[in-house]
Design a protein around this motif. Structure first.
Motif, PDB file in Angstrom:
ATOM      1  N   THR A 102      47.084 -59.384 -11.961  1.00 25.34           N
ATOM      2  CA  THR A 102      45.735 -58.996 -11.565  1.00 25.34           C
ATOM      3  C   THR A 102      45.418 -57.662 -12.222  1.00 25.34           C
ATOM      4  OG1 THR A 102      45.878 -60.113  -9.426  1.00 25.34           O
ATOM      5  CG2 THR A 102      44.218 -58.392  -9.650  1.00 25.34           C
ATOM      6  N   PHE A 103      44.334 -57.623 -12.988  1.00 26.47           N
ATOM      7  CA  PHE A 103      43.965 -56.408 -13.713  1.00 26.47           C
ATOM      8  C   PHE A 103      42.894 -55.633 -12.963  1.00 26.47           C
ATOM      9  CE2 PHE A 103      46.202 -56.618 -17.739  1.00 26.47           C
ATOM     10  CZ  PHE A 103      46.682 -57.918 -17.712  1.00 26.47           C
ATOM     11  N   VAL A 104      43.083 -54.316 -12.888  1.00 30.16           N
ATOM     12  CA  VAL A 104      42.133 -53.421 -12.234  1.00 30.16           C
ATOM     13  C   VAL A 104      41.538 -52.501 -13.293  1.00 30.16           C
ATOM     14  CG1 VAL A 104      41.802 -51.650 -10.474  1.00 30.16           C
ATOM     15  CG2 VAL A 104      43.458 -53.492 -10.093  1.00 30.16           C
ATOM     16  N   ASN A 105      40.228 -52.533 -13.431  1.00 33.31           N
ATOM     17  CA  ASN A 105      39.526 -51.761 -14.449  1.00 33.31           C
ATOM     18  C   ASN A 105      39.277 -50.338 -13.950  1.00 33.31           C
ATOM     19  OD1 ASN A 105      38.050 -51.002 -16.664  1.00 33.31           O
ATOM     20  ND2 ASN A 105      36.242 -52.222 -16.162  1.00 33.31           N
ATOM     21  N   THR A 106      39.829 -49.349 -14.643  1.00 36.21           N
ATOM     22  CA  THR A 106      39.658 -47.961 -14.235  1.00 36.21           C
ATOM     23  C   THR A 106      39.570 -47.071 -15.466  1.00 36.21           C
ATOM     24  OG1 THR A 106      40.526 -46.242 -12.752  1.00 36.21           O
ATOM     25  CG2 THR A 106      42.132 -47.443 -14.080  1.00 36.21           C
ATOM     26  N   LYS A 107      39.238 -45.812 -15.281  1.00 34.85           N
ATOM     27  CA  LYS A 107      39.117 -44.881 -16.398  1.00 34.85           C
ATOM     28  C   LYS A 107      40.486 -44.577 -17.007  1.00 34.85           C
ATOM     29  CE  LYS A 107      34.634 -43.964 -16.001  1.00 34.85           C
ATOM     30  NZ  LYS A 107      33.671 -44.270 -17.073  1.00 34.85           N
ATOM     31  N   PHE A 108      40.525 -44.433 -18.332  1.00 34.04           N
ATOM     32  CA  PHE A 108      41.787 -44.162 -19.019  1.00 34.04           C
ATOM     33  C   PHE A 108      42.446 -42.895 -18.483  1.00 34.04           C
ATOM     34  CE2 PHE A 108      44.609 -42.681 -22.324  1.00 34.04           C
ATOM     35  CZ  PHE A 108      45.173 -43.848 -22.820  1.00 34.04           C
ATOM     36  N   ALA A 109      41.642 -41.862 -18.255  1.00 38.29           N
ATOM     37  CA  ALA A 109      42.186 -40.574 -17.822  1.00 38.29           C
ATOM     38  C   ALA A 109      42.839 -40.641 -16.445  1.00 38.29           C
ATOM     39  CB  ALA A 109      41.088 -39.515 -17.820  1.00 38.29           C
ATOM     40  N   SER A 110      42.536 -41.690 -15.659  1.00 33.36           N
ATOM     41  CA  SER A 110      43.104 -41.797 -14.309  1.00 33.36           C
ATOM     42  C   SER A 110      44.204 -42.851 -14.209  1.00 33.36           C
ATOM     43  CB  SER A 110      41.998 -42.120 -13.297  1.00 33.36           C
ATOM     44  OG  SER A 110      41.441 -43.394 -13.535  1.00 33.36           O
ATOM     45  N   LEU A 111      44.598 -43.440 -15.332  1.00 33.64           N
ATOM     46  CA  LEU A 111      45.627 -44.478 -15.297  1.00 33.64           C
ATOM     47  C   LEU A 111      46.954 -43.949 -14.754  1.00 33.64           C
ATOM     48  CD1 LEU A 111      45.021 -46.236 -18.751  1.00 33.64           C
ATOM     49  CD2 LEU A 111      44.564 -47.201 -16.489  1.00 33.64           C
ATOM     50  N   ILE A 112      47.407 -42.824 -15.286  1.00 34.67           N
ATOM     51  CA  ILE A 112      48.712 -42.294 -14.893  1.00 34.67           C
ATOM     52  C   ILE A 112      48.685 -41.756 -13.461  1.00 34.67           C
ATOM     53  CG2 ILE A 112      50.373 -40.430 -15.334  1.00 34.67           C
ATOM     54  CD1 ILE A 112      50.004 -40.926 -18.312  1.00 34.67           C
ATOM     55  N   THR A 113      47.624 -41.038 -13.099  1.00 37.15           N
ATOM     56  CA  THR A 113      47.554 -40.507 -11.733  1.00 37.15           C
ATOM     57  C   THR A 113      47.467 -41.637 -10.710  1.00 37.15           C
ATOM     58  OG1 THR A 113      45.147 -40.254 -11.973  1.00 37.15           O
ATOM     59  CG2 THR A 113      46.518 -38.319 -12.422  1.00 37.15           C
ATOM     60  N   GLY A 114      46.745 -42.699 -11.040  1.00 36.29           N
ATOM     61  CA  GLY A 114      46.655 -43.842 -10.142  1.00 36.29           C
ATOM     62  C   GLY A 114      47.986 -44.546  -9.988  1.00 36.29           C
ATOM     63  N   LEU A 115      48.733 -44.614 -11.082  1.00 32.32           N
ATOM     64  CA  LEU A 115      50.062 -45.215 -11.049  1.00 32.32           C
ATOM     65  C   LEU A 115      51.000 -44.378 -10.187  1.00 32.32           C
ATOM     66  CD1 LEU A 115      51.846 -47.482 -12.247  1.00 32.32           C
ATOM     67  CD2 LEU A 115      52.316 -45.969 -14.177  1.00 32.32           C
ATOM     68  N   GLN A 116      50.936 -43.069 -10.354  1.00 38.52           N
ATOM     69  CA  GLN A 116      51.774 -42.175  -9.558  1.00 38.52           C
ATOM     70  C   GLN A 116      51.451 -42.273  -8.070  1.00 38.52           C
ATOM     71  OE1 GLN A 116      50.678 -38.594 -11.736  1.00 38.52           O
ATOM     72  NE2 GLN A 116      52.763 -38.379 -12.517  1.00 38.52           N
ATOM     73  N   ALA A 117      50.180 -42.525  -7.758  1.00 34.65           N
ATOM     74  CA  ALA A 117      49.748 -42.613  -6.361  1.00 34.65           C
ATOM     75  C   ALA A 117      50.059 -43.967  -5.737  1.00 34.65           C
ATOM     76  CB  ALA A 117      48.250 -42.335  -6.268  1.00 34.65           C
ATOM     77  N   GLY A 118      50.566 -44.905  -6.543  1.00 32.52           N
ATOM     78  CA  GLY A 118      50.938 -46.206  -6.018  1.00 32.52           C
ATOM     79  C   GLY A 118      49.797 -47.200  -5.908  1.00 32.52           C
ATOM     80  N   ARG A 119      48.669 -46.922  -6.572  1.00 30.72           N
ATOM     81  CA  ARG A 119      47.538 -47.852  -6.505  1.00 30.72           C
ATOM     82  C   ARG A 119      47.763 -49.089  -7.381  1.00 30.72           C
ATOM     83  NH1 ARG A 119      44.481 -42.952  -6.373  1.00 30.72           N
ATOM     84  NH2 ARG A 119      43.943 -43.058  -8.589  1.00 30.72           N
ATOM     85  N   TYR A 120      48.638 -48.965  -8.380  1.00 27.20           N
ATOM     86  CA  TYR A 120      48.931 -50.073  -9.284  1.00 27.20           C
ATOM     87  C   TYR A 120      50.446 -50.190  -9.461  1.00 27.20           C
ATOM     88  CZ  TYR A 120      44.576 -47.688 -10.562  1.00 27.20           C
ATOM     89  OH  TYR A 120      43.401 -46.992 -10.523  1.00 27.20           O
ATOM     90  N   ASP A 121      50.891 -51.365  -9.881  1.00 30.40           N
ATOM     91  CA  ASP A 121      52.317 -51.556 -10.162  1.00 30.40           C
ATOM     92  C   ASP A 121      52.678 -51.009 -11.538  1.00 30.40           C
ATOM     93  OD1 ASP A 121      52.877 -52.969  -7.722  1.00 30.40           O
ATOM     94  OD2 ASP A 121      51.883 -54.723  -8.597  1.00 30.40           O
ATOM     95  N   ILE A 122      51.810 -51.270 -12.520  1.00 30.31           N
ATOM     96  CA  ILE A 122      52.008 -50.791 -13.888  1.00 30.31           C
ATOM     97  C   ILE A 122      50.636 -50.526 -14.504  1.00 30.31           C
ATOM     98  CG2 ILE A 122      54.188 -52.023 -14.242  1.00 30.31           C
ATOM     99  CD1 ILE A 122      52.649 -54.155 -15.797  1.00 30.31           C
ATOM    100  N   ALA A 123      50.627 -49.919 -15.691  1.00 30.69           N
ATOM    101  CA  ALA A 123      49.375 -49.711 -16.423  1.00 30.69           C
ATOM    102  C   ALA A 123      49.568 -50.191 -17.857  1.00 30.69           C
ATOM    103  CB  ALA A 123      48.968 -48.247 -16.406  1.00 30.69           C
ATOM    104  N   MET A 124      48.595 -50.961 -18.352  1.00 34.34           N
ATOM    105  CA  MET A 124      48.610 -51.458 -19.731  1.00 34.34           C
ATOM    106  C   MET A 124      47.216 -51.271 -20.305  1.00 34.34           C
ATOM    107  SD  MET A 124      50.850 -54.994 -19.418  1.00 34.34           S
ATOM    108  CE  MET A 124      51.020 -55.186 -21.205  1.00 34.34           C
ATOM    109  N   SER A 125      47.094 -50.328 -21.249  1.00 31.37           N
ATOM    110  CA  SER A 125      45.763 -50.035 -21.762  1.00 31.37           C
ATOM    111  C   SER A 125      45.838 -49.334 -23.112  1.00 31.37           C
ATOM    112  CB  SER A 125      45.004 -49.158 -20.753  1.00 31.37           C
ATOM    113  OG  SER A 125      43.640 -49.075 -21.085  1.00 31.37           O
ATOM    114  N   GLY A 126      46.713 -49.818 -23.989  1.00 30.56           N
ATOM    115  CA  GLY A 126      46.885 -49.145 -25.267  1.00 30.56           C
ATOM    116  C   GLY A 126      47.399 -47.732 -25.079  1.00 30.56           C
TER     117      GLY A 126
END
Length: 308
Positions: A102-126
């Motif tokens: 399941t893909f969640v569309n979010t801003k590139f600048a918030s990918l890592i912070t969102g991952l650290q906060a546990g909102r996603y399992d992984i991030a894939m966005s180039g």
């Protein structure tokens, strides 16, 4: 840390994928944390016990992405489905591990912070694996590529190398490796007694490239696959300039220290590389020159020309 991979020879590939406007992708990126349809095709097999227990129980791998970075990830012609290299890879790996993606569309600048906060399992966005980012997250590297310049047709600013950036204006996407490269080169320009690089930062690729077509900037920096796609989609307004530099890995970002997820992803990628799915995905998006023989963990700072 893996051994340094052999230096590659790159060729600029012409994208052959289904057409999708950059502005459409940018519009879809306007809302943050929007779940968008990009589900796996086919029926997953048995759930891999390598995955973290929470993912096994949910049966879904939640993947954060910024859907405005073609050909990696962007919104398709229907205006809602996220498509691209990263999406196809994420779906294939999830299927190999017996779960849905399941893909969640979010801003590139918030990918890592969102991952650290546990909102996603992984991030894939180039996402480029760099030594600096490794302080925040771990990476599973699955694509290798060099950076080139996207310039207005005819390259009026004559930006075709890193040294040629001195005194020029670059329009770049906030939070990407292109900003790091431009800032590092600007410092070198000043040390050499030349003019600094003027860096304009924008939230989306469409905004950054618009500065090239309206004459406000001389160049943009992108990896080879993205540059080839975006120049093709510009209708002749943009072109690729220069030879690839700053070889880097595009990677899956994983929460720091999540050894279970790293092991699961390594297994999943190994499976799709061996059965040919990985190569078929790269060929579908015409970025087969970026293939790796095997994924590596946190290998970004081992590559010649890589940067933090």
């Amino acid at each position: 840390m893996p051994n340094q991979r052999p230096k590659r020879t790159y060729s600029i590939a012409t994208a052959t994928l289904a057409s999708a406007a950059l502005l459409l992708g940018a519009a879809a990126c306007g809302s943050t944390d929007q779940t968008t349809d990009a589900s796996s095709t086919g029926t997953p097999g048995p759930v891999s016990t390598l995955l973290p227990e929470s993912v096994q129980e949910a049966g879904t791998l939640t993947i954060a992405t910024d859907a405005q970075l073609p050909p990696n990830n962007f919104v398709g012609p229907d205006g809602k489905t996220i498509i691209g290299v990263s999406v196809d890879m994420g779906n294939a790996v999830a299927k190999a591990l017996g779960v849905k993606a399941t893909f969640v569309n979010t801003k590139f600048a918030s990918l890592i912070t969102g991952l650290q906060a546990g909102r996603y399992d992984i991030a894939m966005s180039g996402i480029t694996d760099t030594a600096e980012r490794q302080k925040q997250v771990d990476f599973v590297d699955f694509i290798e590529s060099g950076q080139v310049f996207i310039v207005p047709k005819g390259n009026p600013g004559k930006v075709d190398s890193q040294d040629a950036m001195c005194g020029k204006t670059l329009s770049l996407v906030t939070g990407t490796i292109s900003v790091d490269l431009a800032e590092a080169q600007s410092a070198k320009c000043v040390q050499a007694g030349q003019e600094q690089v003027t860096i304009l930062k924008f939230p989306t690729v469409a905004d950054a490239l618009l500065q090239l077509t309206n004459g406000r900037a001389d160049a943009n920096i992108a990896n080879l696959g993205k540059a080839a796609y975006q120049s093709k989609e510009s209708g002749g307004k943009l072109e690729v300039a220069g030879k690839p530099f700053a070889t880097s890995y595009d990677a899956v970002a994983v929460k720091k220290g999540d050894k279970e997820m790293i092991a699961a992803l390594q297994y999943g990628f190994d499976k799709i590389i061996k059965d040919g799915t990985y190569q078929k995905i790269l060929e579908k998006w015409d970025v087969q020159d970026s293939a790796v023989d095997k994924v590596v963990v946190n290998g970004g700072d081992s590559l010649e020309g890589s940067t933090s």
